[in-house]
Design an enzyme around this catalytic site. Structure first.
Site, PDB file in Angstrom:
ATOM      1  N   LYS A  88     -33.543 -34.634   7.429  1.00  0.00           N
ATOM      2  CA  LYS A  88     -32.915 -34.245   6.158  1.00  0.00           C
ATOM      3  C   LYS A  88     -31.463 -34.708   6.119  1.00  0.00           C
ATOM      4  O   LYS A  88     -30.975 -35.182   5.113  1.00  0.00           O
ATOM      5  CB  LYS A  88     -32.993 -32.742   5.938  1.00  0.00           C
ATOM      6  CG  LYS A  88     -32.413 -32.326   4.574  1.00  0.00           C
ATOM      7  CD  LYS A  88     -32.494 -30.834   4.356  1.00  0.00           C
ATOM      8  CE  LYS A  88     -31.459 -30.097   5.176  1.00  0.00           C
ATOM      9  NZ  LYS A  88     -30.065 -30.372   4.709  1.00  0.00           N
ATOM     10  N   ILE A 108     -38.626 -30.795   7.010  1.00  0.00           N
ATOM     11  CA  ILE A 108     -39.522 -29.670   6.769  1.00  0.00           C
ATOM     12  C   ILE A 108     -39.259 -29.160   5.359  1.00  0.00           C
ATOM     13  O   ILE A 108     -38.112 -28.911   4.988  1.00  0.00           O
ATOM     14  CB  ILE A 108     -39.306 -28.551   7.802  1.00  0.00           C
ATOM     15  CG1 ILE A 108     -39.527 -29.089   9.217  1.00  0.00           C
ATOM     16  CG2 ILE A 108     -40.238 -27.376   7.520  1.00  0.00           C
ATOM     17  CD1 ILE A 108     -40.911 -29.645   9.481  1.00  0.00           C
ATOM     18  N   LYS A 168     -36.055 -27.802   3.293  1.00  0.00           N
ATOM     19  CA  LYS A 168     -35.462 -26.599   3.866  1.00  0.00           C
ATOM     20  C   LYS A 168     -33.986 -26.833   4.171  1.00  0.00           C
ATOM     21  O   LYS A 168     -33.601 -27.844   4.748  1.00  0.00           O
ATOM     22  CB  LYS A 168     -36.180 -26.221   5.160  1.00  0.00           C
ATOM     23  CG  LYS A 168     -37.600 -25.710   4.967  1.00  0.00           C
ATOM     24  CD  LYS A 168     -37.598 -24.261   4.561  1.00  0.00           C
ATOM     25  CE  LYS A 168     -39.011 -23.691   4.514  1.00  0.00           C
ATOM     26  NZ  LYS A 168     -39.016 -22.273   4.129  1.00  0.00           N
ATOM     27  N   GLY A 220     -37.058 -25.407   9.375  1.00  0.00           N
ATOM     28  CA  GLY A 220     -36.633 -26.742   9.784  1.00  0.00           C
ATOM     29  C   GLY A 220     -36.062 -26.732  11.194  1.00  0.00           C
ATOM     30  O   GLY A 220     -36.421 -27.564  12.034  1.00  0.00           O
ATOM     31  N   HIS A 221     -35.175 -25.779  11.458  1.00  0.00           N
ATOM     32  CA  HIS A 221     -34.634 -25.653  12.811  1.00  0.00           C
ATOM     33  C   HIS A 221     -35.741 -25.312  13.803  1.00  0.00           C
ATOM     34  O   HIS A 221     -35.764 -25.810  14.931  1.00  0.00           O
ATOM     35  CB  HIS A 221     -33.569 -24.544  12.865  1.00  0.00           C
ATOM     36  CG  HIS A 221     -32.396 -24.780  11.973  1.00  0.00           C
ATOM     37  ND1 HIS A 221     -32.190 -24.082  10.810  1.00  0.00           N
ATOM     38  CD2 HIS A 221     -31.350 -25.657  12.063  1.00  0.00           C
ATOM     39  CE1 HIS A 221     -31.077 -24.488  10.235  1.00  0.00           C
ATOM     40  NE2 HIS A 221     -30.556 -25.451  10.968  1.00  0.00           N
ATOM     41  N   LEU A 257     -30.799 -19.949  10.889  1.00  0.00           N
ATOM     42  CA  LEU A 257     -31.924 -20.818  11.204  1.00  0.00           C
ATOM     43  C   LEU A 257     -33.130 -20.568  10.298  1.00  0.00           C
ATOM     44  O   LEU A 257     -33.398 -19.442   9.888  1.00  0.00           O
ATOM     45  CB  LEU A 257     -32.327 -20.618  12.668  1.00  0.00           C
ATOM     46  CG  LEU A 257     -31.197 -20.801  13.694  1.00  0.00           C
ATOM     47  CD1 LEU A 257     -31.735 -20.617  15.100  1.00  0.00           C
ATOM     48  CD2 LEU A 257     -30.525 -22.166  13.546  1.00  0.00           C
TER      49      LEU A 257
END
Length: 285
Positions: A149, A176, A184, A36-37, A33
């Site tokens: 994304k 992100i 990311k 973004g996560h 992770l």
């Protein structure tokens, strides 16, 4: 935070939460992770009473020559990040838990999966739809959070939910990026320092393309050529695809007169394949 390795553990907790009338947010991930996560988890935390993060490298969405064996994994770090963000349960099953011996049932979405990444990864989205369907059933989540994304994945999951009447809301969340503009991705760890620097050409090219669309350019091929030329000006970049598609059906367009997705997939080095995109949801007059 509960660390669940079995479907039964998840279902037992979900049953108790449902008895209390609590809402559940699901963040499906393949682990390793990053920020973004984290943005998805934060969004879920702000909108739901309970948050489940699935941390599962799904074998059935990888082709025979893809990076399943080497896909980055760090469950301890994932747990630390999730716990710090207030995750209630992290689901980390073995493949044998998700796919029993003799597993033969798959879910897929035609048409939307034939273009973009679907061309070079023909089994990928059936694997995604199958595992996501299982996670929806296991967690009984009210909302599930996906990043833009993976825009084709987001569109396909939304269509699957609509077509198959899943009782869940799909929430798409913005890309992100690193300070440099690079999107990311867990696969960024594969990049050498030089490749990471050169990969910034993706964001540069897409920024130019988006400015063209928002300024009123209607010829998709003109925009596509501009984006492609910028990417191909970088010797380390090898284009898999640059495409402009209708955002609803993910089919190629020649004229930009509605919501569109401009998506790219580009190799850096022999094996690192990065994706990025921009979406314009309304036609520019």
């Amino acid at each position: 935070m509960i660390k669940a390795a079995t479907i039964k553990e998840v279902k037992d907790n979900v049953r108790e939460w449902k008895k209390q009338g609590l809402t559940i947010g699901l963040v499906p991930t393949m682990g390793y992770l990053h920020e973004g996560h984290a943005s998805l988890i934060k969004r879920a935390r702000g909108e739901c009473d309970k948050v489940i993060v699935s941390d599962f490298v799904n074998p059935i969405q990888f082709g025979p020559k893809e990076d399943l064996a080497t896909y980055p994994r760090d469950f301890d770090a994932d747990c630390e990040l999730c716990e710090g963000l207030g995750t209630d349960l992290i689901f980390h099953p073995e493949p044998s838990e998700m796919y029993l011996e003799g597993f033969h049932s798959y879910v897929g979405v035609d048409t939307l999966s034939t273009e973009l990444c679907g061309k070079s990864r023909p089994i990928h989205f059936n694997g995604v739809c199958t595992v996501v369907s299982k996670l929806f059933n296991i967690t009984e989540a009210d909302k599930a959070y996906f990043g833009q994304k993976d825009a084709q994945q987001l569109a396909i999951v939304k269509r699957m939910v609509r077509d198959l009447n899943f009782n869940i809301e799909i929430v798409g969340c913005p890309i992100i990026r690193e300070e440099s503009g690079l999107a990311k991705s867990s696969r960024n760890t594969y990049l050498s320092e030089e490749e990471r620097e050169k990969a910034l050409v993706l964001h540069k090219a897409l920024t130019v393309g988006e400015e063209m669309v928002r300024s009123g350019e209607k010829d998709a091929n003109v925009v596509k050529k501009a984006v492609t030329d910028i990417i191909e000006s970088e010797p380390l970049a090898r284009v898999d695809y640059v495409e402009i598609v209708d955002w609803n059906e993910l089919q190629k367009v020649d004229k930009i007169d509605g919501p569109i997705l401009t998506a790219v997939a580009v190799y850096f080095g022999d094996k690192v394949r990065l994706i990025d995109n921009f979406i314009v949801e309304e036609a520019v007059k």
